[in-house]
Design an enzyme around this catalytic site. Structure first.
Site, mmCIF file in Angstrom:
data_model
loop_
_atom_site.group_PDB
_atom_site.id
_atom_site.type_symbol
_atom_site.label_atom_id
_atom_site.label_comp_id
_atom_site.label_asym_id
_atom_site.label_seq_id
_atom_site.Cartn_x
_atom_site.Cartn_y
_atom_site.Cartn_z
ATOM 1 N N ASP A 56 1.164 -1.512 -0.155
ATOM 2 C CA ASP A 56 0.014 -0.061 -0.294
ATOM 3 C C ASP A 56 0.705 1.449 -0.370
ATOM 4 O OD1 ASP A 56 -1.920 1.892 0.667
ATOM 5 O OD2 ASP A 56 -2.724 1.111 2.495
ATOM 6 N N VAL A 57 0.619 1.634 -0.981
ATOM 7 C CA VAL A 57 1.415 3.260 -1.431
ATOM 8 C C VAL A 57 1.663 4.454 -0.221
ATOM 9 C CG1 VAL A 57 1.874 2.936 -3.443
ATOM 10 C CG2 VAL A 57 0.700 4.267 -2.404
ATOM 11 N N TYR A 149 -9.977 14.156 -3.972
ATOM 12 C CA TYR A 149 -9.418 13.992 -5.165
ATOM 13 C C TYR A 149 -8.225 15.498 -5.664
ATOM 14 C CZ TYR A 149 -7.802 11.941 -9.735
ATOM 15 O OH TYR A 149 -6.692 11.371 -10.830
HETATM 16 P P1 NAP Z 1 -6.540 2.127 -13.232
HETATM 17 O O1 NAP Z 1 -6.100 1.686 -13.572
HETATM 18 O O2 NAP Z 1 -6.650 2.062 -11.666
HETATM 19 O O3 NAP Z 1 -4.166 1.738 -12.020
HETATM 20 C C1 NAP Z 1 -3.800 1.989 -10.791
HETATM 21 C C2 NAP Z 1 -3.250 1.791 -10.065
HETATM 22 O O4 NAP Z 1 -2.565 1.804 -8.937
HETATM 23 C C3 NAP Z 1 -4.476 0.151 -9.949
HETATM 24 O O5 NAP Z 1 -3.860 -0.862 -9.612
HETATM 25 C C4 NAP Z 1 -4.834 0.325 -7.699
HETATM 26 O O6 NAP Z 1 -5.187 -0.524 -7.431
HETATM 27 C C5 NAP Z 1 -2.780 0.854 -8.129
HETATM 28 N N1 NAP Z 1 -3.106 1.342 -6.142
HETATM 29 C C6 NAP Z 1 -4.173 2.268 -6.411
HETATM 30 N N2 NAP Z 1 -3.840 2.864 -4.640
HETATM 31 C C7 NAP Z 1 -3.230 2.299 -4.451
HETATM 32 C C8 NAP Z 1 -2.447 2.390 -3.400
HETATM 33 N N3 NAP Z 1 -2.672 2.400 -2.275
HETATM 34 N N4 NAP Z 1 -0.894 0.906 -3.219
HETATM 35 C C9 NAP Z 1 -1.317 0.249 -3.582
HETATM 36 N N5 NAP Z 1 -1.865 0.029 -4.895
HETATM 37 C C10 NAP Z 1 -2.272 1.286 -5.347
HETATM 38 O O7 NAP Z 1 -6.574 3.990 -12.500
HETATM 39 P P2 NAP Z 1 -4.796 4.521 -13.943
HETATM 40 O O8 NAP Z 1 -5.913 5.919 -14.582
HETATM 41 O O9 NAP Z 1 -3.999 4.199 -14.783
HETATM 42 O O10 NAP Z 1 -4.417 5.593 -12.834
HETATM 43 C C11 NAP Z 1 -2.994 5.787 -12.721
HETATM 44 C C12 NAP Z 1 -2.474 7.268 -11.850
HETATM 45 O O11 NAP Z 1 -3.231 7.999 -13.347
HETATM 46 C C13 NAP Z 1 -3.497 7.702 -10.815
HETATM 47 O O12 NAP Z 1 -2.851 7.944 -10.208
HETATM 48 C C14 NAP Z 1 -4.425 8.700 -11.399
HETATM 49 O O13 NAP Z 1 -5.186 9.113 -9.951
HETATM 50 C C15 NAP Z 1 -3.477 9.265 -12.447
HETATM 51 N N6 NAP Z 1 -4.608 9.637 -13.340
HETATM 52 C C16 NAP Z 1 -5.670 9.049 -13.888
HETATM 53 C C17 NAP Z 1 -6.692 9.816 -14.849
HETATM 54 C C18 NAP Z 1 -7.586 8.968 -15.645
HETATM 55 O O14 NAP Z 1 -8.149 9.898 -16.769
HETATM 56 N N7 NAP Z 1 -7.290 8.004 -16.085
HETATM 57 C C19 NAP Z 1 -6.275 11.135 -15.296
HETATM 58 C C20 NAP Z 1 -5.750 11.908 -14.629
HETATM 59 C C21 NAP Z 1 -4.900 11.927 -13.423
HETATM 60 P P3 NAP Z 1 -6.291 -0.387 -7.117
HETATM 61 O O15 NAP Z 1 -6.726 -0.527 -8.528
HETATM 62 O O16 NAP Z 1 -7.133 -1.922 -6.360
HETATM 63 O O17 NAP Z 1 -7.321 0.748 -6.668
#
Ligand code: NAP
Length: 257
Positions: A56-57, A149
């Site tokens: 957990d980060v 967020y």
């Molecule tokens: P994602 O597909 O849900 O990937 C996020 C990964 O991080 C998941 O495997 C998640 O596990 C893991 N994670 C979350 N919290 C964690 C924790 N405390 N410890 C360890 N692992 C953790 O989403 P993504 O879109 O690729 O997101 C990556 C980043 O991009 C995030 O920071 C997000 O806020 C940012 N972002 C995304 C978007 C978008 O539109 N997709 C836009 C702007 C920024 P779980 O599934 O179990 O939570």
């Protein structure tokens, strides 16, 4: 952003690397010959050929174990992508309970702070390296549907900007990527549908991967890089604040990069 060293043989750590943007980045780094350590609470796909540390980060003690694994298994680090995050999608301030607040701050903000603190000692001894943290457009604008967020992603931008100067002294760059809407599992159906209904395109994770790899190889630091569909990543220009009466700027001691 100028291109720099090749990624072949580089040692990279990626949080949130089991899904979405992190997984796409891990795949591209592997394709280019980098060695990859995934830090995620989920197991990454087995075909990725990367090491996985379940953590957990938002847990500082977990970071001690992660740093030890990076030291033992990779002999240090060159690149870190602090990317794990979760959305809340709870807008009402009186409906966000303590557990939800901690969940969102823990993944998005604490995970970046603890990650940088744990990893700088691994990056610095081998001549420095590069850190990229994932913020969001919500780190630069007021995203009313998700205020916690928004708070967490602003924190990421602030930390990156404030650390750039001290990390430059150790030949470490630090930048934030600020993506628009990317088609990954973090999106709720209503968010995805809402963006499409307004006629805006969704980005694919590959667009963010390109930005992250460029940031791993640039000498620029302290930047918040906006990623929008069809545009090159663009460094956001904060306009600055006025100084006291009679001064154009605040004292230099208050400013960074
Ligand atoms: P994602 O597909 O849900 O990937 C996020 C990964 O991080 C998941 O495997 C998640 O596990 C893991 N994670 C979350 N919290 C964690 C924790 N405390 N410890 C360890 N692992 C953790 O989403 P993504 O879109 O690729 O997101 C990556 C980043 O991009 C995030 O920071 C997000 O806020 C940012 N972002 C995304 C978007 C978008 O539109 N997709 C836009 C702007 C920024 P779980 O599934 O179990 O939570």
């Amino acid at each position: 952003m100028e291109a720099g060293a090749q990624l072949d043989g580089r040692r990279a750590l990626i949080t949130g690397g089991a899904s979405g943007i992190g997984l796409a980045t891990a795949r591209e780094l592997r394709r280019q010959g980098a060695r990859v350590l995934i830090v995620d609470r989920r197991e990454p796909p087995t075909d990725l050929e990367a090491t996985w540390a379940r953590a957990d980060v938002g847990d500082p003690q977990a970071w001690e174990r992660v740093a030890e694994r990076a030291r033992a298994e990779l002999g240090g680090l060159d690149l870190a992508f602090l990317n794990a995050g979760v959305a809340s999608a709870r807008a009402s301030i009186i409906e966000i309970d303590d557990a939800e607040y901690r969940r969102v701050m823990g993944s998005n903000a604490d995970g970046v702070f603890y990650g940088v603190r744990a990893l700088v000692p691994l990056l610095a001894p081998d001549g420095g390296g590069a850190i990229v943290a994932t913020s969001s457009l919500a780190g630069l604008l007021a995203f009313s549907p998700d205020p916690v967020y928004t708070m967490a992603k602003h924190a990421v931008v602030g930390l990156v900007r404030a650390l750039a100067k001290q990390l430059a002294e150790q030949s470490i760059t630090i930048n934030a990527v600020c993506p628009g809407v990317v088609d990954t599992p973090i999106l709720t159906d209503s968010m995805r549908a809402g963006v499409v209904a307004e006629g805006f395109p969704l980005m694919q994770p590959s667009a963010i991967v390109a930005a992250v790899l460029a940031l791993f190889q640039t000498s620029e630091t302290g930047g918040a890089w906006v990623c929008q569909p069809g545009r090159e990543p663009e460094r956001y220009r904060h306009r600055g604040v006025p100084g006291p009466a009679g001064h154009e700027r605040p004292p230099d001691v208050l400013s960074g990069i």
